[in-house]
Enzyme design. Structure first.
Site, PDB file in Angstrom:
ATOM      1  N   CYS A  45       0.874  -1.177   0.000  1.00  0.00           N
ATOM      2  CA  CYS A  45       0.000   0.000   0.000  1.00  0.00           C
ATOM      3  C   CYS A  45       0.907   1.221   0.000  1.00  0.00           C
ATOM      4  O   CYS A  45       2.125   1.093  -0.083  1.00  0.00           O
ATOM      5  CB  CYS A  45      -0.962  -0.002   1.189  1.00  0.00           C
ATOM      6  SG  CYS A  45      -0.168   0.069   2.801  1.00  0.00           S
ATOM      7  N   ASP A  46       0.341   2.393   0.097  1.00  0.00           N
ATOM      8  CA  ASP A  46       1.128   3.618  -0.035  1.00  0.00           C
ATOM      9  C   ASP A  46       2.234   3.692   1.017  1.00  0.00           C
ATOM     10  O   ASP A  46       3.379   3.971   0.712  1.00  0.00           O
ATOM     11  CB  ASP A  46       0.208   4.838   0.076  1.00  0.00           C
ATOM     12  CG  ASP A  46       0.935   6.132  -0.227  1.00  0.00           C
ATOM     13  OD1 ASP A  46       1.723   6.155  -1.189  1.00  0.00           O
ATOM     14  OD2 ASP A  46       0.729   7.125   0.493  1.00  0.00           O
TER      15      ASP A  46
END
Length: 481
Positions: free
Chosen positions: A398-399
């Site tokens: 994810c980010d």
């Protein structure tokens, strides 16, 4: 006309990816060091004169930690992102020059000079590659890092530090002016949509955290730590879906409430908004009202609350500051819930097709995931071979690599354990730090291009919601064959 439209869409998509990439890089410098920020925040909240347990001796830890430790960690991490440990060391040396050359905490400076230090040593190593006489490698490597680090530290102290200090002070003054003019609540118009585009960590740690720490120096707390971390608007969306949603959205919303509000993983509510873009109005309205409440009641935190859990937020609240914080969170949740409920109920009455389309999107996730695991990369030719020899590492990205991806990792680990499949490592990473040796990468749809760039040889499995078990079930069916 068609070509123009297509090129415009490509341009917008490219810009979005660049913004996400830059934001991810900024948050990548801060997120691994969040534990240090929390340690400083707890010591500040407990031991300063206005803290819970005032202690003149222990409060001496506060200033050295914020002036030296935290900027150095950011500078090191910034250099490491560019050129691993060697880049981190040079980045930390360069950051030290900036710290000594300024009288304020150099968070912004660390974010600039740390990566620059990593970049300089990376370019130097590339320039002398295969040119070092045998036996002199260690000597050249150590002295090159030392000399370049020292040079950058001097430049930072003499020239860069004062400029960045001036810029930081200017940003702090602008932030204070915005707060004093009562314009702060309007920031939600930008913040809430940006969060849905997975820029939440970049906004919080790249923009609001430096401003907040600057404000803490003068006021002892800062409202900037609450602007992105506030779980209220997202909570309102999930509660509205729990009551007025349909199908899988309604069924999954109550569980998402716990993960969002107590676990602090805000990404969990993003798909619910993306299913009905009109719900952006709900989170914006909730954000504006929450921020207005924070400003009116003079709410603030002593340090960044990460993840954005109500538990972390209350832990970072100053003594006697819990009620204003809770009031703002509650107002944001109520307003978001009311607006979202109106939108959901209205869409049900006027057009069932709208919600059915949203449900179809959820069903497509299952089909998409099944196709994706076989079609994204032509490495998946024989599912039995993958189990026995091909898959060694599965990555969830994810980010920031700390929240929603960790949930997905946990779910798939249980699936593999239940299927008695051993020998496959499952780990979570930031999308920009995926190991090259990853065989399969699970990633959110709008981060897939960054994932492919980080791990070009991996099979990319796109997913809208890391809690959607249908994706993992489809994947497990393939590797069980």
């Amino acid at each position: 006309m068609e070509t123009y439209k297509d090129s415009t869409q490509v341009s917008k998509s490219s810009l979005k990816k660049k913004i996400q990439g830059f934001g991810g890089f900024l948050s990548g410098m801060v997120m691994p060091n969040i534990g240090a920020f929390i340690a400083w925040g707890l010591i500040t909240a407990l031991f300063i004169k206005t803290g819970w347990l005032p202690n003149d001796n222990l409060s001496k830890l506060v200033d050295p930690m914020i002036h030296y430790m935290l900027p150095m960690l950011i500078g090191y991490q910034g250099g490491k992102l560019v050129y691993d440990t060697r880049g981190g060391v040079v980045g930390a040396i360069a950051t030290m020059g900036m710290i000594v050359g300024a009288s304020i905490p150099m968070f912004l400076g660390g974010m600039i000079i740390g990566p620059l230090g990593g970049y300089v040593i990376k370019k130097f190593d590339k320039a002398i590659e295969n040119k070092i006489p045998t036996g002199f490698e260690m000597l050249v490597n150590n002295f090159s890092a030392g000399i370049l680090g020292a040079a950058l530290a001097i430049i930072s102290y003499v020239a860069v530090g004062p400029v960045v200090a001036g810029a930081s002070t200017g940003l702090g003054s602008i932030a204070l002016a915005i707060t004093n003019q009562g314009l702060l609540p309007l920031i939600a118009v930008v913040v809430e949509p940006a969060k849905i585009l997975f820029l939440n960590n970049a906004i919080n740690h790249g923009v609001f955290s430096p401003l907040g720490i600057e404000q803490v120096q003068h006021l002892g707390k800062s409202v900037f730590f609450l602007l992105e971390a506030d779980p209220g608007p997202g909570l309102g969306i999930l509660l509205a879906y729990s009551l007025y949603g349909k199908g899988s959205a309604k069924n999954s919303a109550p569980g998402a409430v716990i993960i969002h509000f107590l676990g602090g993983i805000h990404e969990i509510y993003f798909p619910y908004v993306l299913m009905k873009p009109f719900l952006l109005l709900a989170v914006i309205a909730g954000g504006i009202c929450a921020d207005l409440t924070f400003v009116l009641l003079k709410a603030g935190l002593v340090a960044a609350a990460s993840p954005g859990s109500i538990i972390a937020i209350l832990a970072m609240s100053p003594k006697g500051g819990q009620l204003p914080v809770l009031a703002g969170v509650a107002v944001g949740a109520i307003v978001s819930f009311v607006v979202a409920s109106i939108i959901l109920k209205g869409s049900k009455e006027k057009s069932k097709d709208n919600f059915e389309e949203a449900q179809n999107k959820m069903k497509e996730m299952k089909k998409e995931s099944k196709n994706q695991t076989t079609a994204n990369s032509e490495n998946v030719k024989n599912n039995d071979e993958l189990v026995s020899s091909d898959i060694k590492l599965i990555v969830f990205a994810c980010d920031a690599g700390m929240g929603s991806s960790a949930m997905g990792e946990s779910i798939l680990k249980k699936e593999l354990k239940n299927a008695n499949i051993d020998g496959i490592k499952v780990q979570h990473y930031s999308v920009d730090s995926i190991p090259k040796e990853a065989d399969v990468v699970f990633v959110q749809e709008n981060l897939s291009e960054r994932a492919r760039k980080s791990a070009p040889d991996a099979n990319i499995v796109t997913i809208k919601n890391f809690l959607d078990r249908s994706t993992y079930e489809g994947f497990m069916k393939k590797i069980k064959k």
